[in-house]
Design a protein around this motif. Structure first.
Motif, mmCIF file in Angstrom:
data_model
loop_
_atom_site.group_PDB
_atom_site.id
_atom_site.type_symbol
_atom_site.label_atom_id
_atom_site.label_comp_id
_atom_site.label_asym_id
_atom_site.label_seq_id
_atom_site.Cartn_x
_atom_site.Cartn_y
_atom_site.Cartn_z
ATOM 1 N N ILE A 140 -24.092 23.647 -2.236
ATOM 2 C CA ILE A 140 -23.286 22.316 -1.539
ATOM 3 C C ILE A 140 -24.982 21.803 -2.310
ATOM 4 C CG2 ILE A 140 -23.664 20.757 0.547
ATOM 5 C CD1 ILE A 140 -23.235 23.222 2.695
ATOM 6 N N ILE A 151 -31.085 15.634 -0.042
ATOM 7 C CA ILE A 151 -32.100 16.021 0.662
ATOM 8 C C ILE A 151 -32.668 17.350 1.392
ATOM 9 C CG2 ILE A 151 -31.815 15.580 3.608
ATOM 10 C CD1 ILE A 151 -30.156 13.161 3.459
ATOM 11 N N LEU A 187 -33.089 9.068 5.158
ATOM 12 C CA LEU A 187 -32.599 9.888 6.147
ATOM 13 C C LEU A 187 -33.725 9.431 7.831
ATOM 14 C CD1 LEU A 187 -31.429 12.261 6.873
ATOM 15 C CD2 LEU A 187 -33.716 13.751 6.566
ATOM 16 N N ASN A 206 -25.924 18.455 -2.146
ATOM 17 C CA ASN A 206 -27.043 17.137 -2.163
ATOM 18 C C ASN A 206 -27.748 18.094 -1.183
ATOM 19 O OD1 ASN A 206 -24.980 17.238 0.060
ATOM 20 N ND2 ASN A 206 -24.374 15.541 -0.193
ATOM 21 N N LEU A 207 -28.215 19.500 -0.979
ATOM 22 C CA LEU A 207 -28.634 19.508 0.424
ATOM 23 C C LEU A 207 -29.324 20.552 -0.165
ATOM 24 C CD1 LEU A 207 -29.147 19.064 3.483
ATOM 25 C CD2 LEU A 207 -28.558 20.933 3.904
ATOM 26 N N VAL A 235 -27.815 25.356 -1.067
ATOM 27 C CA VAL A 235 -27.299 26.196 0.193
ATOM 28 C C VAL A 235 -25.961 26.160 -0.564
ATOM 29 C CG1 VAL A 235 -26.944 25.982 2.075
ATOM 30 C CG2 VAL A 235 -28.702 24.811 1.959
ATOM 31 N N TYR A 236 -25.147 27.425 -0.376
ATOM 32 C CA TYR A 236 -24.047 28.045 -0.116
ATOM 33 C C TYR A 236 -23.275 27.213 0.542
ATOM 34 C CZ TYR A 236 -24.469 30.478 -4.511
ATOM 35 O OH TYR A 236 -25.276 31.325 -5.326
ATOM 36 N N VAL A 237 -22.227 27.184 0.624
ATOM 37 C CA VAL A 237 -20.913 26.366 1.186
ATOM 38 C C VAL A 237 -21.063 27.394 3.097
ATOM 39 C CG1 VAL A 237 -19.878 24.632 1.014
ATOM 40 C CG2 VAL A 237 -19.210 26.854 0.793
ATOM 41 N N ASP A 238 -21.107 28.698 2.581
ATOM 42 C CA ASP A 238 -20.672 30.290 3.440
ATOM 43 C C ASP A 238 -21.803 30.543 3.758
ATOM 44 O OD1 ASP A 238 -21.205 30.920 0.786
ATOM 45 O OD2 ASP A 238 -19.536 32.262 1.500
ATOM 46 N N GLU A 239 -23.351 30.111 3.851
ATOM 47 C CA GLU A 239 -24.307 30.364 3.924
ATOM 48 C C GLU A 239 -24.582 29.829 5.229
ATOM 49 O OE1 GLU A 239 -26.887 29.931 0.950
ATOM 50 O OE2 GLU A 239 -28.276 31.388 1.311
ATOM 51 N N ASP A 240 -25.569 29.986 6.275
ATOM 52 C CA ASP A 240 -25.782 29.715 7.379
ATOM 53 C C ASP A 240 -27.462 29.200 6.534
ATOM 54 O OD1 ASP A 240 -24.616 30.649 8.962
ATOM 55 O OD2 ASP A 240 -26.256 31.955 10.353
ATOM 56 N N LEU A 241 -28.040 27.594 6.723
ATOM 57 C CA LEU A 241 -29.227 27.380 6.254
ATOM 58 C C LEU A 241 -30.987 28.002 6.269
ATOM 59 C CD1 LEU A 241 -30.278 24.223 5.197
ATOM 60 C CD2 LEU A 241 -30.913 23.810 7.141
ATOM 61 N N ALA A 300 -37.178 18.006 7.749
ATOM 62 C CA ALA A 300 -36.217 17.546 6.375
ATOM 63 C C ALA A 300 -36.919 16.436 5.589
ATOM 64 C CB ALA A 300 -35.186 16.762 7.293
ATOM 65 N N ILE A 332 -29.997 16.678 11.373
ATOM 66 C CA ILE A 332 -30.862 17.067 11.619
ATOM 67 C C ILE A 332 -30.781 16.380 13.311
ATOM 68 C CG2 ILE A 332 -33.672 16.102 11.188
ATOM 69 C CD1 ILE A 332 -32.052 17.994 8.304
ATOM 70 N N ARG A 385 -18.265 21.344 6.424
ATOM 71 C CA ARG A 385 -19.786 22.346 6.730
ATOM 72 C C ARG A 385 -20.193 20.869 7.133
ATOM 73 N NH1 ARG A 385 -23.476 26.675 5.092
ATOM 74 N NH2 ARG A 385 -24.954 25.630 6.340
ATOM 75 N N ILE A 425 -35.095 20.454 2.629
ATOM 76 C CA ILE A 425 -35.290 20.889 4.353
ATOM 77 C C ILE A 425 -37.172 21.078 3.713
ATOM 78 C CG2 ILE A 425 -35.091 22.035 6.473
ATOM 79 C CD1 ILE A 425 -33.355 20.355 5.896
ATOM 80 N N GLU A 467 -39.871 26.424 9.734
ATOM 81 C CA GLU A 467 -39.551 25.417 8.839
ATOM 82 C C GLU A 467 -40.780 24.278 9.392
ATOM 83 O OE1 GLU A 467 -35.857 23.774 10.714
ATOM 84 O OE2 GLU A 467 -36.055 21.640 10.385
ATOM 85 N N GLU A 492 -38.890 14.299 15.009
ATOM 86 C CA GLU A 492 -37.474 15.254 14.301
ATOM 87 C C GLU A 492 -37.568 16.640 15.043
ATOM 88 O OE1 GLU A 492 -37.737 15.564 10.661
ATOM 89 O OE2 GLU A 492 -37.108 17.721 9.915
ATOM 90 N N GLY A 546 -28.045 24.153 10.836
ATOM 91 C CA GLY A 546 -27.707 24.161 9.823
ATOM 92 C C GLY A 546 -26.281 25.974 9.641
ATOM 93 N N LYS A 547 -26.016 25.901 10.744
ATOM 94 C CA LYS A 547 -24.832 27.323 11.105
ATOM 95 C C LYS A 547 -23.560 27.297 10.330
ATOM 96 C CE LYS A 547 -26.742 29.775 15.168
ATOM 97 N NZ LYS A 547 -26.886 29.990 16.459
ATOM 98 N N ILE A 548 -22.910 27.873 9.689
ATOM 99 C CA ILE A 548 -21.695 27.263 9.123
ATOM 100 C C ILE A 548 -20.623 27.079 9.774
ATOM 101 C CG2 ILE A 548 -20.062 29.049 7.782
ATOM 102 C CD1 ILE A 548 -21.732 31.419 7.480
#
Lengths: 227, 227
Positions: free
Chosen positions: B7, B90, A53, B9-10, B47-53, B77, A92, A88, B92, B74, A74, A79-81
């Motif tokens: 998702i 990856i 990354l 890979n995250l 993370v769900y696709v419809d969920e803010d990080l 990453a 970073i 999606r 966070i 935070e 960094e 990561g907002k929807i």
DNA sequence: TCAAAAGTGTTGTCGCTACACCCATGT
DNA sequence: ACATGGGTGTAGCGACAACACTTTTGA
């Protein structure tokens, strides 16, 4: 970089700071693809599956400016929807400090697509790039208080006045010249090069370079650099 | 949370700090799936696709401890190529501060799978969790110097001695009791509740709560809290 | 009355702030 | 000689570190 897959839901965006004409500026590029084609935006990029990354912003910097070993930090994850319109994508954010005299923009073909913009004249940006930019600037302002990273924005040899002007631009306030010099002398992170400016129409200023060893010792001790 | 796609890979990983028995501890869970089944690890999640990080660590905290509105920051990453063995993921990192008296571990069925471990007794961890944990602890130690976030680890009503012990645990050094009180008095972030401890076999200490308004003003001014 | 933790002041040192003038150089 | 930025010292004040004893409470 060999041909390999991009991870299409993870990107990086990079706020590239430079210092020129006594002003803190950032580098923006005009988008030449949809969405938001034509808007000035932060340079960004996607991650290859076989690429660390942290390598991504370094690679982008190299592609864009030709510079290697750039100072990078960094900023955080965004990561907002709906931050990216088509699908999606989580990004970073990073910021980079470069010496803008190492990188004078080409006046060639692409010239109007890449621009230095003063940090207080940044236009509306696409997606959440304004949020990323603001966060980067806040982090930079915070970081310079705790670590003397500002020199990354200056040429190898610089004068104390240049350094002071830089801090004034970053922190957006006037600093007392004598106190600034005293503090620098005390912490001793500058190496006196015993050289002077040439061809200036006033008293020639002494040139200094940055003492990284000393810097590292100080950071470990948790020194703060308030001006 | 409705059924929706993860998702894959995250992920996020979370260092949950608590303060108990005068020690700074973190919460670890025993992995019950491969890879690294059986090892103690940081609680994490996808993370769900419809969920803010930022919602992900909050959701995980809630699932794991029942706590809402937890203080979260935070860490950064983590994206080395091989950090996760099976595929490119990856992550966070976040850290959370919780009042561990709000969350006493169940002594029920899962009890041995979730454990508070003192930060200087953390075992070997899977993947890059050691790196994430170390980064979280460093950030916490840095942050408490600039923002009085420590109170998040204490109950609503606390004594000055508790607060001091907490800072000693986080910063890993002794603090002079009189100077500590003086500094607190000066910055005025504690509200005197005019209440005393009950049922203690020594002089009852005064109880305080935290003054968030004042805190915010101070943070804006860039106050530093060195002890 | 004893044990255990709570709570309280002073002094010296160091670092920061505020402030104004002379110096070197090129034109 | 003048214009332009370079470079220097001091005094007062506020913040922090170091340091030891008395108070309150329950057992």
């Amino acid at each position: 970089m060999k041909e390999s897959l991009l991870i299409d839901n993870l990107s990086i965006d990079c706020v590239i700071f430079g210092f020129d004409e006594g002003k803190l500026k950032a580098l923006f590029i005009k988008r030449n693809t949809e969405p938001c084609k034509g808007m000035m935006s932060l340079p960004g990029g996607f991650v290859y599956v076989d690429e660390d990354l942290t390598h991504v912003p370094a690679r982008r910097l190299k592609d864009l400016t030709g510079l290697k070993n750039v100072f990078l930090r960094e900023v955080g994850a965004f990561g907002k929807i709906d931050r990216y319109p088509e699908r999606r994508v989580i990004t970073i954010g990073y910021y980079a400090l470069i010496n803008s005299s190492d990188y004078k923009l080409d006046v060639g073909a692409d010239a109007q697509d890449v621009r230095w913009i003063s940090v207080d004249e940044v236009p509306e940006l696409p997606f959440d790039h304004t949020e990323i930019f603001d966060a980067a600037l806040i982090k930079l302002r915070k970081h310079v208080r705790y670590e003397p990273i500002g020199y990354n924005l200056l040429p190898e040899k610089f004068t104390i006045t240049q350094l002071q002007t830089l801090y004034e631009a970053i922190l957006n306030k006037k600093i007392d010249n004598r106190n600034f010099r005293k503090k620098l002398a005390k912490i001793g992170i500058l190496k006196d090069l015993k050289e002077k400016q040439k061809n200036v129409s006033h008293r020639a200023a002494n040139l200094y370079s940055f003492n990284k060893k000393k810097y590292e010792t100080l950071v470990e001790k948790g020194y703060t650099f308030d001006f």
